[in-house]
Every structure is written in structure tokens, then in C-alpha cells.
Design a protein around this motif. Sequence first.
Motif, PDB file in Angstrom:
ATOM      1  N   SER A  51      -3.758   3.476   0.500  1.00 42.66           N
ATOM      2  CA  SER A  51      -2.616   3.097  -0.339  1.00 42.66           C
ATOM      3  C   SER A  51      -1.310   3.716   0.156  1.00 42.66           C
ATOM      4  O   SER A  51      -0.220   3.240  -0.190  1.00 42.66           O
ATOM      5  N   MET A  52      -1.409   4.787   0.956  1.00 38.96           N
ATOM      6  CA  MET A  52      -0.215   5.457   1.459  1.00 38.96           C
ATOM      7  C   MET A  52       0.218   4.944   2.832  1.00 38.96           C
ATOM      8  O   MET A  52       1.243   5.397   3.352  1.00 38.96           O
ATOM      9  N   TRP A  53      -0.567   4.023   3.426  1.00 37.38           N
ATOM     10  CA  TRP A  53      -0.219   3.546   4.758  1.00 37.38           C
ATOM     11  C   TRP A  53       1.175   2.923   4.809  1.00 37.38           C
ATOM     12  O   TRP A  53       1.935   3.169   5.767  1.00 37.38           O
ATOM     13  N   PRO A  54       1.598   2.117   3.828  1.00 35.15           N
ATOM     14  CA  PRO A  54       2.970   1.580   3.891  1.00 35.15           C
ATOM     15  C   PRO A  54       4.044   2.664   3.928  1.00 35.15           C
ATOM     16  O   PRO A  54       5.138   2.427   4.445  1.00 35.15           O
ATOM     17  N   THR A  55       3.744   3.837   3.392  1.00 36.77           N
ATOM     18  CA  THR A  55       4.726   4.925   3.407  1.00 36.77           C
ATOM     19  C   THR A  55       4.983   5.426   4.813  1.00 36.77           C
ATOM     20  O   THR A  55       6.120   5.749   5.170  1.00 36.77           O
ATOM     21  N   VAL A  56       3.936   5.478   5.651  1.00 31.56           N
ATOM     22  CA  VAL A  56       4.087   6.029   7.000  1.00 31.56           C
ATOM     23  C   VAL A  56       4.233   4.932   8.056  1.00 31.56           C
ATOM     24  O   VAL A  56       4.547   5.237   9.211  1.00 31.56           O
ATOM     25  N   ASN A  57       4.012   3.687   7.682  1.00 28.99           N
ATOM     26  CA  ASN A  57       4.012   2.594   8.651  1.00 28.99           C
ATOM     27  C   ASN A  57       5.437   2.123   8.911  1.00 28.99           C
ATOM     28  O   ASN A  57       5.876   1.069   8.445  1.00 28.99           O
ATOM     29  N   ARG A  58       6.166   2.905   9.704  1.00 24.81           N
ATOM     30  CA  ARG A  58       7.579   2.621   9.949  1.00 24.81           C
ATOM     31  C   ARG A  58       8.063   3.404  11.163  1.00 24.81           C
ATOM     32  O   ARG A  58       7.440   4.377  11.592  1.00 24.81           O
ATOM     33  N   TYR A  59       9.159   2.938  11.734  1.00 18.70           N
ATOM     34  CA  TYR A  59       9.917   3.784  12.665  1.00 18.70           C
ATOM     35  C   TYR A  59      10.279   5.040  11.890  1.00 18.70           C
ATOM     36  O   TYR A  59      10.756   4.967  10.753  1.00 18.70           O
ATOM     37  N   GLN A  60      10.066   6.213  12.503  1.00 21.01           N
ATOM     38  CA  GLN A  60      10.134   7.395  11.653  1.00 21.01           C
ATOM     39  C   GLN A  60      10.673   8.627  12.361  1.00 21.01           C
ATOM     40  O   GLN A  60      10.375   8.883  13.530  1.00 21.01           O
ATOM     41  N   HIS A  61      11.492   9.357  11.624  1.00 20.85           N
ATOM     42  CA  HIS A  61      11.807  10.744  11.936  1.00 20.85           C
ATOM     43  C   HIS A  61      10.753  11.553  11.174  1.00 20.85           C
ATOM     44  O   HIS A  61      10.878  11.780   9.969  1.00 20.85           O
ATOM     45  N   LEU A  62       9.723  11.960  11.892  1.00 18.62           N
ATOM     46  CA  LEU A  62       8.558  12.572  11.254  1.00 18.62           C
ATOM     47  C   LEU A  62       8.731  14.085  11.164  1.00 18.62           C
ATOM     48  O   LEU A  62       8.877  14.769  12.181  1.00 18.62           O
ATOM     49  N   ALA A  63       8.726  14.596   9.930  1.00 17.72           N
ATOM     50  CA  ALA A  63       8.915  16.027   9.692  1.00 17.72           C
ATOM     51  C   ALA A  63       7.759  16.571   8.859  1.00 17.72           C
ATOM     52  O   ALA A  63       7.246  15.885   7.963  1.00 17.72           O
ATOM     53  N   PHE A  64       7.356  17.810   9.156  1.00 21.00           N
ATOM     54  CA  PHE A  64       6.365  18.538   8.363  1.00 21.00           C
ATOM     55  C   PHE A  64       7.062  19.707   7.689  1.00 21.00           C
ATOM     56  O   PHE A  64       7.820  20.444   8.333  1.00 21.00           O
ATOM     57  N   VAL A  65       6.790  19.874   6.388  1.00 24.58           N
ATOM     58  CA  VAL A  65       7.466  20.899   5.589  1.00 24.58           C
ATOM     59  C   VAL A  65       6.423  21.733   4.860  1.00 24.58           C
ATOM     60  O   VAL A  65       5.460  21.184   4.311  1.00 24.58           O
ATOM     61  N   ALA A  66       6.607  23.044   4.873  1.00 20.15           N
ATOM     62  CA  ALA A  66       5.751  23.952   4.103  1.00 20.15           C
ATOM     63  C   ALA A  66       6.650  24.716   3.145  1.00 20.15           C
ATOM     64  O   ALA A  66       7.432  25.560   3.569  1.00 20.15           O
ATOM     65  N   ASP A  67       6.537  24.418   1.849  1.00 21.10           N
ATOM     66  CA  ASP A  67       7.418  25.058   0.869  1.00 21.10           C
ATOM     67  C   ASP A  67       6.668  25.991  -0.068  1.00 21.10           C
ATOM     68  O   ASP A  67       7.188  26.386  -1.116  1.00 21.10           O
ATOM     69  N   GLY A  68       5.417  26.329   0.285  1.00 21.25           N
ATOM     70  CA  GLY A  68       4.657  27.303  -0.497  1.00 21.25           C
ATOM     71  C   GLY A  68       3.911  26.739  -1.679  1.00 21.25           C
ATOM     72  O   GLY A  68       3.257  27.484  -2.410  1.00 21.25           O
ATOM     73  N   ARG A  69       3.962  25.435  -1.894  1.00 25.26           N
ATOM     74  CA  ARG A  69       3.266  24.842  -3.036  1.00 25.26           C
ATOM     75  C   ARG A  69       1.773  24.723  -2.768  1.00 25.26           C
ATOM     76  O   ARG A  69       1.342  24.519  -1.634  1.00 25.26           O
ATOM     77  N   GLU A  70       0.979  24.830  -3.841  1.00 26.21           N
ATOM     78  CA  GLU A  70      -0.455  24.556  -3.751  1.00 26.21           C
ATOM     79  C   GLU A  70      -0.685  23.085  -4.052  1.00 26.21           C
ATOM     80  O   GLU A  70      -0.201  22.558  -5.059  1.00 26.21           O
ATOM     81  N   LEU A  71      -1.435  22.425  -3.179  1.00 26.24           N
ATOM     82  CA  LEU A  71      -1.672  20.985  -3.311  1.00 26.24           C
ATOM     83  C   LEU A  71      -3.168  20.711  -3.295  1.00 26.24           C
ATOM     84  O   LEU A  71      -3.927  21.438  -2.642  1.00 26.24           O
ATOM     85  N   PRO A  72      -3.605  19.678  -3.985  1.00 26.38           N
ATOM     86  CA  PRO A  72      -5.024  19.330  -3.968  1.00 26.38           C
ATOM     87  C   PRO A  72      -5.431  18.759  -2.611  1.00 26.38           C
ATOM     88  O   PRO A  72      -4.586  18.338  -1.820  1.00 26.38           O
ATOM     89  N   ALA A  73      -6.735  18.719  -2.347  1.00 23.51           N
ATOM     90  CA  ALA A  73      -7.242  18.147  -1.100  1.00 23.51           C
ATOM     91  C   ALA A  73      -6.730  16.705  -0.975  1.00 23.51           C
ATOM     92  O   ALA A  73      -6.656  15.984  -1.976  1.00 23.51           O
ATOM     93  N   PRO A  74      -6.348  16.302   0.211  1.00 20.86           N
ATOM     94  CA  PRO A  74      -6.477  16.948   1.534  1.00 20.86           C
ATOM     95  C   PRO A  74      -5.343  17.915   1.861  1.00 20.86           C
ATOM     96  O   PRO A  74      -4.995  18.085   3.024  1.00 20.86           O
ATOM     97  N   TYR A  75      -4.745  18.516   0.855  1.00 23.94           N
ATOM     98  CA  TYR A  75      -3.795  19.609   0.994  1.00 23.94           C
ATOM     99  C   TYR A  75      -2.460  19.193   1.630  1.00 23.94           C
ATOM    100  O   TYR A  75      -1.831  19.973   2.345  1.00 23.94           O
TER     101      TYR A  75
END
Length: 779
Positions: free
Chosen positions: A693-717
Motif C-alpha cells: 500500500s506504500m509503494w505509490p509513496t516511494v514510486n517516484r523520482y526522488q530526493h531520498l533521505a533517511f532521518v533518525a529523530d529518536g522516536r520509537e516505531l513499530p516493526a518494521p521500525y
Amino acid sequence: MGYVNRVEVVGGGKSTHLLVHATWHVADVEPVLSLEDGEVRNIRRLERGAIDFELHAPRFTKGGFFRLNIDAQVNGHREHLLLENGELPTVHIKVKNSRHRVIFLIIALTVLLACTSWFASCCAKLGQRVEQHRQAVAWTIFGVFLILVAAGWTGSSWQIFAKSPAGQSFLNVEGSTWQIRSPASDRGDEWGVITPAALAQLNHDPQFPIVNDNLGLDGQNMGVIGMFGVPIRQWAALARPATWGYFVLPQRNAMSWQWQIQFWGALMALWWFLNTLRRAQSGRNLALSLSFCMVPYAAGWSNWSLYATLFPVLAFCLGAQVLYQRKAWLGAFLGCCLGWALAAWVLVLYPPWMVIVGSLCTLLFVGWVLDNRQHLTWGKAQWLALAGCVAVAGSLLFSWWMDTREAVVQMRDTVYPGGRQLTQGGGASLHWFLRGYFGLEVFADGIGPASNKPEASSYFFVPLAMVATLLAGCWRSISSKATWVGLTAFVAAYGIYTFVGFPLWLAKVSKWGVMTTNRMDVGLGLAFIVLLALWQRKDAVPRAQFQKINRIGTLGLAAGSAGLAWWVVASIVPDLMPNNSIYYRAAISLACGALAWWLWQGRVFAVVCLLLLIGFGAALGYNPISKAPKSIQLAKEVVPFVQKNSAGLARTLVIDADALPGATLAAVNVPVLNGILYYPHASMWKAMQLPESMWPTVNRYQHLAFVADGRELPAPYYTVEAPRMDAVTVHIDIVNFDFRILGAERVAVHRNNADVVAKSPRLKRLGEFRQYVWFEVLP
């Protein structure tokens, strides 16, 4: 916590600051406030929860329209202090602008000078000199181009990329970086996308791959990069002349070649084009070509619009030469050159400019053929030319397609840009259509937050006089009637598509549906130059019985054009052009009135002179000029962090809110997982177990960034979002996220977030250099 009630401007000159009146709901806690690019002073508590405080920033002293990012913090919780309706507070600071008086004075003096017989005589003599020494002038222009390339001069804003926090921390830049003007940050696609991609090809081992395996887990097919493209070792590179320098020249000269060929190549091609349409006026045509190239629109878009114009006008000229030829071998040679120009035009890979300029050149070519049919021929030479054209264009494009087809299919299946729907046009406002009137102010750092300089750039049009001249040209012209009709048909279609729109079927058949109305200006700008080349003084002289009506009509066109300009500039919103004085409105109105008067009178040299003045005045102050670097390599201090025990460099994930640091590492041959990707890399998202269901979110020309802001997230984290249509941001739970599933071997993070990233049990700190900290991913 509270909200802003109102903002007042206090003081003047260097002491200008803002007084903010706000309501504060947290009664027992003192407000901790901060301002982006400024500071907060003198916070005072008043009665009934009200507070006052001052905002100070250097930008306030220059005047303008500002959106205020005020942060309020209480017990570690931070939020924006907004208006009661939830919007950012804004303020319009008006200052007296002496520049506008200077602009008015210069335009007024130019108009007066252009009205003298001495000016007309000088222009005529200069035009004759150029006509008599056309070859010498052409060789001089070519010589200037070679000198600039040999010296390594460029208008690129590469310094922003090299001097960014990531650039200072990852790169070693050699050679003088002397510059005349500051780089243009608005040109993000030039300095933040194309320049790092070209360097990634140059520094890759081996050089110039079709698929650059340093970019993303699956590698990036570099053949999908448009405009002047990047150097690729493939046959199709023959049709990307802007990249030729990288194959044979040092880096400094190659970067200069890439920049300079756009301007000087377009100038020469346009000169040939206008000389083909209207001979025996080479001086006027050269001035017209220069007035098309030296405009805010070209400068704002990094001269890419010139590059997109170069090939269709060159194809026009070559096609015209083919139809004149009677020698078979020369016809075959010109046909091959025509095929090369058409292939180069296709490989620009930017449909809006390709379609709009191609449409104009096609209509003009049909009209030119009809007007000159008595002098043209079709025989053996033309058949050989057609065969050569098809063979060369087909071979080059087939080579590109075979190397790139899989990536093209992937891009076609994306949400953006592949999923963009055909548009029908329509809905453009007259203010936006005539935004060229704002160039002298907007390009002098006078733009508000509603837009940016490239988007707000355009050409300087006088539409009332243009329409009148087009109709007169169709009626009065004898030798070029069909060309005039083709030009008029294009301008009519342009106006209908811009303001009314096409039926969906017509938008689809004509391919105009791939264009948005704010990307078409280059077509009308070229049409205006063609109009000025075709329009002759004899066409502007009416018959004796119409002299009085003509004088009244001329006055009406001039007054109407001046009045329209005054209304457009006077009613522009302040968040687009904050500084808008009566002197500026008067200057633009005077310019439009004079242009309309001269145009209808057939005084084209006067029109060109004023267009050059306005174009130079706006664009010259914006273009950065610098020496390109001799080399850009990985900083030796960083090598130990990315060097693996075995041969090669470790694939790195950059944790940063911006994609530029990843692209910066790839530019110096460091394999990365994130950066700027033209399509999603499916294997990475599969390894991350991205929900379907999230594929349309990433299926694009993209400036791809990873961010770690200290939040706890459920799996897959992790969570993923698309904050813009061309961006994807992955938020990771730094404690639980497993970097090994990405194939990451190193992690780099800005030192401001290093403490957060250090909490991961799967990372081992390696060291720090300047602003970035490096970690090893544990097996």
C-alpha cells in the motif's frame, strides 16, 4: 502555547525591527522563543496573557515580504507560533528603493536616445558592418567561446554543492575558486542534481558507465537524465554535445565547456536561423539572437532553455540547406547533420520545451517552404539527405533506447513524473503571463516568498503591439506571407492554450498536453524574436490615405501597452514583489509604451536596444561567474572511514533530512544507498519489507533521505512519507532498525544528530571529520 495577534514594523534603515503582539496561554512558564535567521529580544509579559517581543534580523533592513518562522519552546516541547487561524505570521516592510529611480532614469535616457536620428544612423552603420564581415564576426564569437573554455570560466553554481556542510566534510576541491558573484541557490537542479551526477560519472571507476552502481542499491541508469545530460560511454553520447568535454578535457575545462556551449551554441544557431528567415540584415539578427539569449528566463533556468532551443532551430537551418542542394554528396552530409540535430533535440528529454519550440519551428518551416518553393528542389540530393537523416537519428536514438529502455519503463510507471496527467491548459492569469515586467526587480534579490527566481522569470512582451503587428504582417507581407501565417497560428494557439485551454483530444494529438502554462515562455519569446526579424519598416508604412488613422492607432497601441504594464505592475501581490515603487511602475510603463510605438513604426533596432538593456540589466546581476575547480575528489581524511578491508569503498547510508549529502558522496565514487534517484530501487524497498500500500509513496523520482529523530516505531521500525512530489523521507527507529537489510556498510550523520544515531546497537563509531560522524554497520 499561544498565537500571534499582529506584527508592527518599528524603526527604519539599519535599526528596522519588528514588534510582535501575541497571546501566551502557558501562564506559569516563561516563553522561550527563537526566530529563523534572526533573534528574539525584549520579551515582556502584559496583562491577560498578552506578551510583546522584538524580532531582529539583517534581512529586515533591506525591506521585503517575510513569513516569520517563530519557534516557541516549553519543557522540551517545540512548536511554531502562528496566527490564530493557523497560518504563519507575515509582514511587509516597505523601504525607499533608490534602484528604482536609477532604473527609471536609465530607461528614460535610452528611450530619448533611441528617438534620435543619430541613433538610427549608428545602428544602420553597425548592421552594415556586421553584414559585410559576417564570417569574421562568427569566428570572433567562436574564439570567445574557446577562450572562456580554455580559461575554465563557468556560470554554474557548483560552489553551493561544494561548500555545503556535506561538501566541506566529504570533498577535496583543488584549484582556484575565484568568483565574481555569489552562486544562485535557486538553481537547485543544476548545482544539486546535474553537477553531482556529472562528477559521479567522471570519478567512477571505470569512467562514464551507463549504469552507475554507486547510486542506490540497484544502480542508476544515467541515460534518463535530461537537459544537457551527463557523460556516458555510449554511441548516443555523440548527440549530447554538452558532455563532450568530459571525454577529452580536464575537469575544469569540461565543466566550462558544458556551461558555455549552451549560450554560445544557441547564439550562433539562432543567428543562422534568423538569417535563413530574413537575409541581408545580419546585424539586426545578431542583436535579436543576443536579446533572446541574455534574458532572465535563460539565466534563471541555468541556460537549459537555450540548449533546448539550439537543436530545433539548427534542424530548421539544416533542413532549409538540404532543400537548396543539388550536389548529392553535400545533400547526404547535410542530411546526416540534420539527423544528429534531431537526435540531440530528442535527448534533451524535457517535453515542455521540446514541444513548444518544436511546434514553432515546424510551423515556421512549413511557411518558409511555401514562401520559397520556387527556389527549392527535390531530387537525388534530397533523397540521400532523407536517408542520411533517418540513418543517423535512428542509430543514435536506437543506441540510447537499447541502453536505457528498462529505466524508461520504470520511470513511465512512476507516480511522478510518469503518472502526470495530460493537461488542457487554460487558467493562466495576465499577471503571471506578463511576469517578465518584474525581472529588473525580482532578479535583484527583490522577490518575495510566493515564488523563486527561475519560476518568476520570463520574457518581456508587449502583447497588444505583437498582435497588431502579426495581423499587419499577414496582410501586408508579400514575400513571407506563409511564414507570417505560421507565426500567427503559433501565437494564436499559444494564447488559446494559455488562457482558455485545448480540448482534451487536441491537447493529446498536438502533444501540448505535456506542458503546463508556466513552462512555455521560451516558445513565445522565440516567436517575438522571429516577429522582429520578419517585420520590415516598409511593411509598417501605411498608404497615404491611412496616415492619420495610423498615427492614432500607433498612439493607442503605445498608450494601451503602457497602461496595461502600469496595471500589471501596480496590482502585483507584495509576497511576489515586495518592493514596488511608483518609479518602477513608471519605468516599465515607459518601456512598454516605447516598445509598442517603435514596433508599429518598424523601428526594430530601437526595440532590440531596449530589450537588450532590460535583459542585460536583469540577467547579468543574477548570473554567477567563477572558475570551475581543477578537480573534486574524496577528502583524504574520509578515506579511512569508507575504505573496506578488501578492495573498494563501503556502501554508505547518509542519515540527513536532505538528499544532497548522499549525492555528494556518490560524486566522488563512494557507493551510497540514498541521494537523488530518478526511479525507485525495488530491491531496497523489498528488503525493507515495504507494504504494498506504500509503494505509490516511494514510486517516484526522488530526493531520498533517511532521518533518525529518536522516536520509537513499530516493526518494521520505520515510516515513509513523500513531503513533496519529488521527495521521499524515511523515518527510522534508530534503536531497532537493522541497517544490514539495506546492504549498508557505513553510516554517516551530521554531528548535530550523532548522539541519537549512536544509540543504535548495530553501529560502531569510527570517527569524525568536520561536520559529519562516521559509523560502521556491525555484521
